[in-house]
Design an enzyme around this catalytic site. Structure first.
Site, mmCIF file in Angstrom:
data_model
loop_
_atom_site.group_PDB
_atom_site.id
_atom_site.type_symbol
_atom_site.label_atom_id
_atom_site.label_comp_id
_atom_site.label_asym_id
_atom_site.label_seq_id
_atom_site.Cartn_x
_atom_site.Cartn_y
_atom_site.Cartn_z
ATOM 1 N N HIS A 1 -7.020 -4.725 10.354
ATOM 2 C CA HIS A 1 -6.775 -4.475 8.931
ATOM 3 C C HIS A 1 -5.507 -5.183 8.431
ATOM 4 O O HIS A 1 -4.592 -5.448 9.213
ATOM 5 C CB HIS A 1 -6.775 -2.977 8.603
ATOM 6 C CG HIS A 1 -5.557 -2.204 8.998
ATOM 7 N ND1 HIS A 1 -5.554 -0.839 9.138
ATOM 8 C CD2 HIS A 1 -4.278 -2.590 9.266
ATOM 9 C CE1 HIS A 1 -4.348 -0.428 9.465
ATOM 10 N NE2 HIS A 1 -3.553 -1.477 9.552
ATOM 11 N N ASN B 1 -7.149 -2.878 14.590
ATOM 12 C CA ASN B 1 -8.546 -3.120 14.197
ATOM 13 C C ASN B 1 -8.686 -4.304 13.223
ATOM 14 O O ASN B 1 -9.756 -4.505 12.663
ATOM 15 C CB ASN B 1 -9.148 -1.851 13.568
ATOM 16 C CG ASN B 1 -8.488 -1.466 12.246
ATOM 17 O OD1 ASN B 1 -7.571 -2.149 11.790
ATOM 18 N ND2 ASN B 1 -8.960 -0.406 11.631
ATOM 19 N N ASP C 1 0.818 -1.217 0.000
ATOM 20 C CA ASP C 1 0.000 0.000 0.000
ATOM 21 C C ASP C 1 0.847 1.260 0.000
ATOM 22 O O ASP C 1 2.069 1.210 0.175
ATOM 23 C CB ASP C 1 -0.951 -0.014 1.210
ATOM 24 C CG ASP C 1 -0.267 -0.413 2.514
ATOM 25 O OD1 ASP C 1 0.975 -0.349 2.582
ATOM 26 O OD2 ASP C 1 -0.978 -0.788 3.461
ATOM 27 N N GLU D 1 -9.448 -1.914 5.575
ATOM 28 C CA GLU D 1 -10.015 -1.637 6.891
ATOM 29 C C GLU D 1 -11.243 -2.527 7.116
ATOM 30 O O GLU D 1 -11.754 -3.137 6.166
ATOM 31 C CB GLU D 1 -10.428 -0.158 6.970
ATOM 32 C CG GLU D 1 -9.283 0.828 6.713
ATOM 33 C CD GLU D 1 -8.300 0.951 7.884
ATOM 34 O OE1 GLU D 1 -8.263 0.062 8.761
ATOM 35 O OE2 GLU D 1 -7.564 1.951 7.913
HETATM 36 P P1 PGA Z 1 2.593 -1.643 12.628
HETATM 37 O O1 PGA Z 1 1.388 -1.517 11.612
HETATM 38 O O2 PGA Z 1 3.518 -2.679 12.068
HETATM 39 O O3 PGA Z 1 3.237 -0.265 12.624
HETATM 40 O O4 PGA Z 1 2.037 -2.030 13.938
HETATM 41 C C1 PGA Z 1 0.786 -2.674 11.141
HETATM 42 C C2 PGA Z 1 -0.416 -2.339 10.300
HETATM 43 O O5 PGA Z 1 -1.078 -1.312 10.552
HETATM 44 O O6 PGA Z 1 -0.727 -3.122 9.386
#
Ligand code: PGA
Length: 256
Positions: free
Chosen positions: A149, A147, A78, A154
Site C-alpha cells: 500500500h 502489502n 492520510d 490498500e
Molecule cells: P512504516 O509504514 O513506515 O511504519 O513501515 C509504512 C506504510 O505503512 O506506508
C-alpha cells in the site's frame, strides 16, 4: 556473453543504501535543496516509522540554519477516521511531534485530511481542491506497506482513485497495532490521498527499510503495474525514485 547479472527492472529508479541513516540524509538533502531553490515548495509528507530519520535530519539542519520552512506548504497522505488532531495516535499528532513543532512552518500551511468530519465526501473534495489551488505537490514522500500500500491505498485501489474514505486491510490494522494499546483500538477506516492524487506530484520518493518490505519493493519495482500492489503505479511516474536499504532490496530480481 556478459555474465554480469543485469536487473530486469528499471534500476535508475532504485537507490540502495547501506543503512537507514545514509538513506535518510540523502532524502533530507533533496528536500533542503528543493526548499532552497523554491522557498514556497509544496511538500507531500508521510507518517510511519520510515520517515522519522528524515524528519530528524530536517530538524537538525533547520536548527543549524541551513533551511527556512516558513514559506512551504505541506499536505499529508492520510489520517485515521475517528481520530481528532488531538488524539495521540492521530497522524496530525505524529506530524507535530516528529516535525512541525520543531520547525518554522506556520500551522495554517500544513494540511492533513480530517479524521473527524460530518461528510467525508466533501472533506475529500476540499482536500483535493486545496492541493490544486496550492499549485500542486512538488515533492511527495511515501512509505510502503508490507502489502504494497501507499498512503492508505490498500491492494485493490484503482489507479484513478482520488482522496477518499477507505477500509484498512487486516494486515495494516495488525501492522499498525504496535502504536495502540490493543489491535481493537486501531481505526478500521482512514481518509487517504488516492493513487491518482499521488501520481500528480511532480516528484515521488518512496522509502523502504528492512526485510519485511522486500517482497513489496520487488512487486512495486519489477512486477506488473496492478492494483494488487498499489506502489507499482509509481512505474508510470516519470520522476519516481525508490530509496531502500539492502534488506528491502533483497528480493529484487536479476537476470543473467
Ligand atoms: P512504516 O509504514 O513506515 O511504519 O513501515 C509504512 C506504510 O505503512 O506506508
Amino acid at each position: 556473453m556478459n555474465s554480469t547479472p543485469r536487473p530486469s527492472f528499471d534500476a535508475k529508479r532504485m537507490l540502495v543504501f547501506d543503512d537507514i541513516q545514509q538513506a535518510s540524509h540523502h532524502v533530507a538533502d533533496e528536500i533542503i535543496q528543493l526548499v532552497g531553490a523554491k522557498p514556497s515548495a509544496v511538500l507531500g509528507l508521510a507518517t510511519g516509522s520510515t520517515p522519522i530519520a528524515v524528519y530528524e535530519e530536517l530538524i537538525r539542519r533547520y536548527r543549524a540554519g541551513d533551511v527556512d520552512f516558513s514559506k512551504i506548504t505541506t499536505f499529508n497522505l492520510d489520517e485515521y477516521v475517528g481520530l481528532s488532531p488531538e488524539h495521540p495516535q492521530s497522524f496530525a499528532a505524529f506530524m507535530r511531534t516528529h516535525l512541525f513543532d520543531a520547525i518554522d512552518v506556520p500551522d495554517h500551511h500544513t494540511h492533513i485530511p480530517a479524521g473527524v468530519a460530518n461528510d467525508f465526501l466533501s472533506t475529500a473534495e476540499l482536500f483535493e481542491k486545496k492541493i490544486q489551488t496550492s499549485g500542486g505537490i512538488d515533492w511527495q514522500l511515501l512509505g510502503i506497506g508490507d502489502n504494497g500500500h501507499i498512503g492508505f491505498n490498500e491492494p485493490g485501489s484503482p489507479g484513478e482513485s482520488g482522496t477518499r474514505l477507505v477500509e484498512l486491510a487486516d494486515e495494516t490494522i495488525e501492522a499498525n497495532s504496535r502504536f495502540f494499546d490493543s489491535p481493537d483500538d486501531v481505526p478500521r477506516q482512514a481518509i487517504t490521498m488516492g493513487i491518482a492524487t499521488i501520481l500528480k506530484a511532480k516528484r515521488l520518493v518512496l522509502m523502504a527499510f528492512g526485510a519485511a518490505k522486500a517482497q513489496a519493493i520487488a512487486d512495486a519495482v519489477a512486477g506488473p503495474v496492478t492494483p494488487d500492489c498499489p506502489a507499482s503505479f509509481l512505474q508510470r511516474h516519470p520522476n519516481a525514485t525508490f530509496i531502500v536499504d539492502r534488506a528491502a532490496a533483497a528480493a529484487l530480481p536479476t537476470e543473467a
